[in-house]
Design an enzyme around this catalytic site. Structure first.
Site, PDB file in Angstrom:
ATOM      1  N   ALA A  11       0.517  -1.517   0.255  1.00  0.00           N
ATOM      2  CA  ALA A  11      -0.461  -0.123   0.198  1.00  0.00           C
ATOM      3  C   ALA A  11       1.004   0.995  -0.217  1.00  0.00           C
ATOM      4  O   ALA A  11       2.163   0.923   0.125  1.00  0.00           O
ATOM      5  CB  ALA A  11      -0.882  -0.015   1.117  1.00  0.00           C
ATOM      6  N   MET A  13       2.420   3.523   1.802  1.00  0.00           N
ATOM      7  CA  MET A  13       3.143   3.409   3.000  1.00  0.00           C
ATOM      8  C   MET A  13       4.895   2.413   2.403  1.00  0.00           C
ATOM      9  O   MET A  13       5.790   2.844   1.964  1.00  0.00           O
ATOM     10  CB  MET A  13       3.583   3.021   4.469  1.00  0.00           C
ATOM     11  CG  MET A  13       2.872   4.497   5.319  1.00  0.00           C
ATOM     12  SD  MET A  13       3.411   6.573   4.897  1.00  0.00           S
ATOM     13  CE  MET A  13       4.326   5.557   6.093  1.00  0.00           C
ATOM     14  N   ASN A  32       3.473  -8.800  -2.455  1.00  0.00           N
ATOM     15  CA  ASN A  32       2.063  -7.826  -1.678  1.00  0.00           C
ATOM     16  C   ASN A  32       1.139  -9.541  -2.330  1.00  0.00           C
ATOM     17  O   ASN A  32       1.225  -9.972  -2.602  1.00  0.00           O
ATOM     18  CB  ASN A  32       1.212  -6.816  -2.767  1.00  0.00           C
ATOM     19  CG  ASN A  32       0.010  -6.102  -2.006  1.00  0.00           C
ATOM     20  OD1 ASN A  32       0.548  -5.812  -1.194  1.00  0.00           O
ATOM     21  ND2 ASN A  32      -0.905  -6.401  -2.435  1.00  0.00           N
ATOM     22  N   SER A  34      -1.713  -9.352  -2.685  1.00  0.00           N
ATOM     23  CA  SER A  34      -2.592  -9.214  -4.423  1.00  0.00           C
ATOM     24  C   SER A  34      -1.857  -9.085  -5.277  1.00  0.00           C
ATOM     25  O   SER A  34      -0.646  -7.831  -4.855  1.00  0.00           O
ATOM     26  CB  SER A  34      -4.026  -8.696  -4.344  1.00  0.00           C
ATOM     27  OG  SER A  34      -3.559  -7.257  -3.030  1.00  0.00           O
ATOM     28  N   LYS A  75      -1.474  -3.217   8.140  1.00  0.00           N
ATOM     29  CA  LYS A  75      -2.196  -2.500   8.264  1.00  0.00           C
ATOM     30  C   LYS A  75      -2.231  -3.612  10.057  1.00  0.00           C
ATOM     31  O   LYS A  75      -1.528  -4.139   9.951  1.00  0.00           O
ATOM     32  CB  LYS A  75      -3.631  -2.907   8.421  1.00  0.00           C
ATOM     33  CG  LYS A  75      -4.616  -1.795   8.140  1.00  0.00           C
ATOM     34  CD  LYS A  75      -6.202  -2.011   8.100  1.00  0.00           C
ATOM     35  CE  LYS A  75      -6.688  -2.025   8.828  1.00  0.00           C
ATOM     36  NZ  LYS A  75      -7.198  -1.108   9.435  1.00  0.00           N
ATOM     37  N   ALA A  76      -1.881  -2.913  11.644  1.00  0.00           N
ATOM     38  CA  ALA A  76      -1.508  -2.786  13.089  1.00  0.00           C
ATOM     39  C   ALA A  76      -2.442  -4.340  12.980  1.00  0.00           C
ATOM     40  O   ALA A  76      -3.679  -3.257  13.067  1.00  0.00           O
ATOM     41  CB  ALA A  76      -1.508  -2.049  13.548  1.00  0.00           C
ATOM     42  N   LYS A 182       7.056   5.376  19.278  1.00  0.00           N
ATOM     43  CA  LYS A 182       6.413   6.279  17.725  1.00  0.00           C
ATOM     44  C   LYS A 182       4.824   6.561  18.620  1.00  0.00           C
ATOM     45  O   LYS A 182       4.511   7.455  18.154  1.00  0.00           O
ATOM     46  CB  LYS A 182       6.237   5.139  17.488  1.00  0.00           C
ATOM     47  CG  LYS A 182       5.613   5.326  15.694  1.00  0.00           C
ATOM     48  CD  LYS A 182       5.901   7.441  14.713  1.00  0.00           C
ATOM     49  CE  LYS A 182       5.314   7.216  14.108  1.00  0.00           C
ATOM     50  NZ  LYS A 182       3.723   6.825  13.616  1.00  0.00           N
ATOM     51  N   ASN A 186       3.105  10.022  18.465  1.00  0.00           N
ATOM     52  CA  ASN A 186       1.623  10.248  17.770  1.00  0.00           C
ATOM     53  C   ASN A 186       0.665  10.822  19.668  1.00  0.00           C
ATOM     54  O   ASN A 186      -0.003  11.632  18.744  1.00  0.00           O
ATOM     55  CB  ASN A 186       1.321   9.236  17.560  1.00  0.00           C
ATOM     56  CG  ASN A 186       1.600   8.851  15.807  1.00  0.00           C
ATOM     57  OD1 ASN A 186       2.293   9.189  15.761  1.00  0.00           O
ATOM     58  ND2 ASN A 186       0.575   8.134  14.918  1.00  0.00           N
ATOM     59  N   LYS A 260      -7.131   6.716  14.725  1.00  0.00           N
ATOM     60  CA  LYS A 260      -7.008   5.852  14.195  1.00  0.00           C
ATOM     61  C   LYS A 260      -6.530   5.059  15.603  1.00  0.00           C
ATOM     62  O   LYS A 260      -6.669   3.398  16.220  1.00  0.00           O
ATOM     63  CB  LYS A 260      -5.714   5.245  14.148  1.00  0.00           C
ATOM     64  CG  LYS A 260      -6.690   5.623  12.120  1.00  0.00           C
ATOM     65  CD  LYS A 260      -5.762   5.131  10.929  1.00  0.00           C
ATOM     66  CE  LYS A 260      -4.372   5.933  10.497  1.00  0.00           C
ATOM     67  NZ  LYS A 260      -4.970   6.510  10.215  1.00  0.00           N
ATOM     68  N   ARG A 287     -11.288  15.374  20.795  1.00  0.00           N
ATOM     69  CA  ARG A 287     -11.590  14.923  19.602  1.00  0.00           C
ATOM     70  C   ARG A 287     -12.679  13.671  20.067  1.00  0.00           C
ATOM     71  O   ARG A 287     -13.272  14.295  18.387  1.00  0.00           O
ATOM     72  CB  ARG A 287      -9.970  13.188  19.020  1.00  0.00           C
ATOM     73  CG  ARG A 287      -9.027  14.824  18.959  1.00  0.00           C
ATOM     74  CD  ARG A 287      -8.412  13.716  17.273  1.00  0.00           C
ATOM     75  NE  ARG A 287      -7.175  13.795  17.281  1.00  0.00           N
ATOM     76  CZ  ARG A 287      -6.366  13.841  16.295  1.00  0.00           C
ATOM     77  NH1 ARG A 287      -6.285  12.377  15.789  1.00  0.00           N
ATOM     78  NH2 ARG A 287      -5.190  13.985  15.746  1.00  0.00           N
TER      79      ARG A 287
HETATM   80  C1  6PG Z   1       3.202   9.730  11.512  1.00  0.00           C
HETATM   81  C2  6PG Z   1       2.178   9.742  11.485  1.00  0.00           C
HETATM   82  C3  6PG Z   1       1.175   8.429  11.302  1.00  0.00           C
HETATM   83  C4  6PG Z   1      -0.541   8.691  11.449  1.00  0.00           C
HETATM   84  C5  6PG Z   1      -1.554   9.779  11.946  1.00  0.00           C
HETATM   85  C6  6PG Z   1      -2.666   9.418  12.000  1.00  0.00           C
HETATM   86  O1  6PG Z   1       3.864  10.246  12.626  1.00  0.00           O
HETATM   87  O2  6PG Z   1       3.166   9.921  10.219  1.00  0.00           O
HETATM   88  O3  6PG Z   1       1.739   9.944  13.169  1.00  0.00           O
HETATM   89  O4  6PG Z   1       1.758   7.497  12.133  1.00  0.00           O
HETATM   90  O5  6PG Z   1      -1.381   7.842  10.549  1.00  0.00           O
HETATM   91  O6  6PG Z   1      -1.048  10.225  13.312  1.00  0.00           O
HETATM   92  O7  6PG Z   1      -2.754   8.970  12.784  1.00  0.00           O
HETATM   93  P1  6PG Z   1      -4.858   9.311  13.628  1.00  0.00           P
HETATM   94  O8  6PG Z   1      -5.630   9.200  12.168  1.00  0.00           O
HETATM   95  O9  6PG Z   1      -4.965   8.720  15.072  1.00  0.00           O
HETATM   96  O10 6PG Z   1      -4.931  10.794  13.822  1.00  0.00           O
END
Ligand code: 6PG
Length: 480
Positions: A11, A13, A32, A34, A75-76, A182, A186, A260, A287
């Site tokens: 994807a 990233m 990948n 697919s 995806k995590a 990390k 965030n 997220k 939020r």
């Molecule tokens: C980064 C960002 C990334 C994340 C966004 C969106 O460091 O490049 O942190 O990892 O996708 O922060 O996060 P939210 O959807 O939770 O706002």
């Protein structure tokens, strides 16, 4: 030729990291689930470097030089475990699986321990910078063993962002350390974004400035001590005009902030560690408040402040430069948010025995990542000083900055309250600052209450030991 590294999960990233590696002259095996993504990548960007397209995990493993390095960009959560289970049986002792997603560090610890049993190095690597960062130079925070870093570090440092020639990548510490920092990155990102949003709201509502005017204000701020990626993009977002309606873009976007989960995790873990990250918590809750549609609907009619206290007329009377005041309040609150984030990193590092170097971390956050800022260089300096500060607030540079800003900060919080504009980030940061510097806190009274209703005991300021007052009887103190 054997590929130096493999990337599975193409994807945006994953594809961009693979391209970044190829552009730096490394042969990259790409895979990948697919196959169309693999095909598209090689068709569109094959000219950028050398890719080895692989249809199966077996092919990817066979394409790699040893020890093998495989970067997982899926995806995590459950998908990560599935990919690990697909690849691990194909690997040999000494091979490395690198998870570059936003995994929870406790998952990373679990996976690292399980794979270590099988002789495989599992490296949880935080990668920040979004799509563009992945392609042009992200900030990379790898955890895992020192041995794996010896084999991976040079590659990752090669594709990371550079500031003053220094790569924005360093070995953070064992097992989950990379994903932990990390996560806190965030959390700090959430806090920073909330503070910027509050500054915007105060100037928009408080002074009646337009988004276009505010774009100029943020662009101007970006030339000073606030200079950062988030301030820069704020100016751009505010300048954007919605084509279909001709309205400011910011006025046509639904005012419900999504998430997220990494900010929420930061706060959950901070609660477990007992670290007050009030700035991050307020940002996560803000939020949630914005998204509480029913509550907001129900509460819309509640009364606000009486009109005579509001409006630009008062601004003239007050005789202060409110725009500059808000800038100072933003800077001071930002210092608090970062100080709290770094406190959480220190606490996590102590809890899990990671030995994270905060100065090295500030160094790799100067570029590539979402919170990149001139400011991070000041944090680096604070942690590289002869004496490590107990909190960034007492590092001389920040103490001075807070001393300069604090009057404006107080005026802004007071004004926000008067105007009825919510500023939870600004006000909680100021409350934290005042709490830390207080001679005495009312926690003494709380101890008294606890002892009263639950005989929970208290300590005294003048003697060692634990004490209890016989509240329901003669109210004499006994030592317990
Ligand atoms: C980064 C960002 C990334 C994340 C966004 C969106 O460091 O490049 O942190 O990892 O996708 O922060 O996060 P939210 O959807 O939770 O706002």
């Amino acid at each position: 030729t054997q590929a130096r590294i493999g990337v599975t999960g193409l994807a945006v990233m994953g594809a961009n990291l693979a391209r970044n590696l190829a552009r730096h002259g490394h042969v990259v095996a790409v895979h990948n689930r697919s196959q169309y993504r693999t095909k598209t990548l090689v068709e569109e960007f094959g000219h950028e470097g050398e890719f080895v397209p692989c249809e199966t995990p077996q092919e990817l493993v066979a394409a790699l030089e040893r020890p093998r390095r495989i970067l997982i960009m899926v995806k995590a959560g459950v998908p990560t475990d599935a990919v690990i289970e697909e690849f691990a049986p194909l690997l040999e002792p000494g091979d490395m699986l690198v998870d570059g997603g936003n995994a929870h560090f406790l998952d990373t610890r679990r996976r690292e321990a399980a794979l270590r049993e099988r002789g495989i190095h599992f490296v949880g690597a935080g990668v920040s910078g979004g799509e563009e960062g992945a392609l042009l130079g992200p900030s990379i925070m790898p955890g895992g063993s020192a041995e794996s870093y010896a084999a991976l570090g040079p590659l990752l440092e090669d594709i990371a962002a550079k500031v003053d020639g220094v790569p924005c990548c360093t070995h953070i510490g064992p097992d989950g350390a990379g994903h932990f920092v990390k996560m806190v990155h965030n959390g700090i990102e959430y806090a920073d974004m909330q503070l910027i949003a509050e500054a915007y709201d105060l100037l928009r509502q408080g002074l009646g400035m337009s988004p276009a005017e505010l774009a100029d204000v943020f662009a101007e701020w970006n030339r000073g001590e606030l200079s950062s990626y988030l301030i820069e993009i704020t100016a751009e977002v505010l300048r954007q005009v919605d084509a279909p309606t001709g309205k400011p873009f910011v006025d046509v976007v639904a005012d419900r902030a999504e998430q997220k989960g990494t900010g929420r995790w930061t706060v959950q873990i901070a609660l477990d560690l007992g670290v007050p990250v009030s700035g991050i918590a307020e940002a996560v809750f803000a939020r949630a408040t914005s998204g509480a549609v029913e509550l907001r609907q129900a509460a819309r009619g509640l009364p606000g402040p009486t009109p005579h206290t509001t409006g630009p007329a008062r601004e003239a009377q007050a005789g202060t430069d409110f725009v500059e005041d808000v800038r100072q309040a933003l800077y001071a609150s930002k210092i608090v948010a970062y100080a709290q984030g770094f406190d959480q990193i220190r606490a996590g590092s102590a809890e899990y025995g990671w030995n994270v170097d905060p100065g090295a971390l500030a160094t790799i956050w100067r570029g590539g990542c979402i919170i990149r800022a001139v400011f991070l260089d000041r944090i680096r300096e604070a942690y590289e000083a002869a004496r490590t500060p107990a909190t960034l607030l007492v590092a001389p540079y920040f103490t001075d900055a807070l001393a300069v800003a604090q009057d404006a900060w107080r005026r802004v919080v007071a004004r926000a309250v008067e105007l009825g504009i919510p500023a939870p980030g600004f006000s909680s940061a100021l409350a934290y600052y005042d709490a830390l510097r207080a001679e005495r806190l009312p926690a003494a009274l709380i101890q008294g209450q606890r002892d009263f209703f639950g005989a929970h005991t208290y300590r005294r300021i003048d003697r060692e030991g634990v004490f209890h007052v016989f509240w329901s009887g003669d109210r004499m103190e006994i030592e317990g």
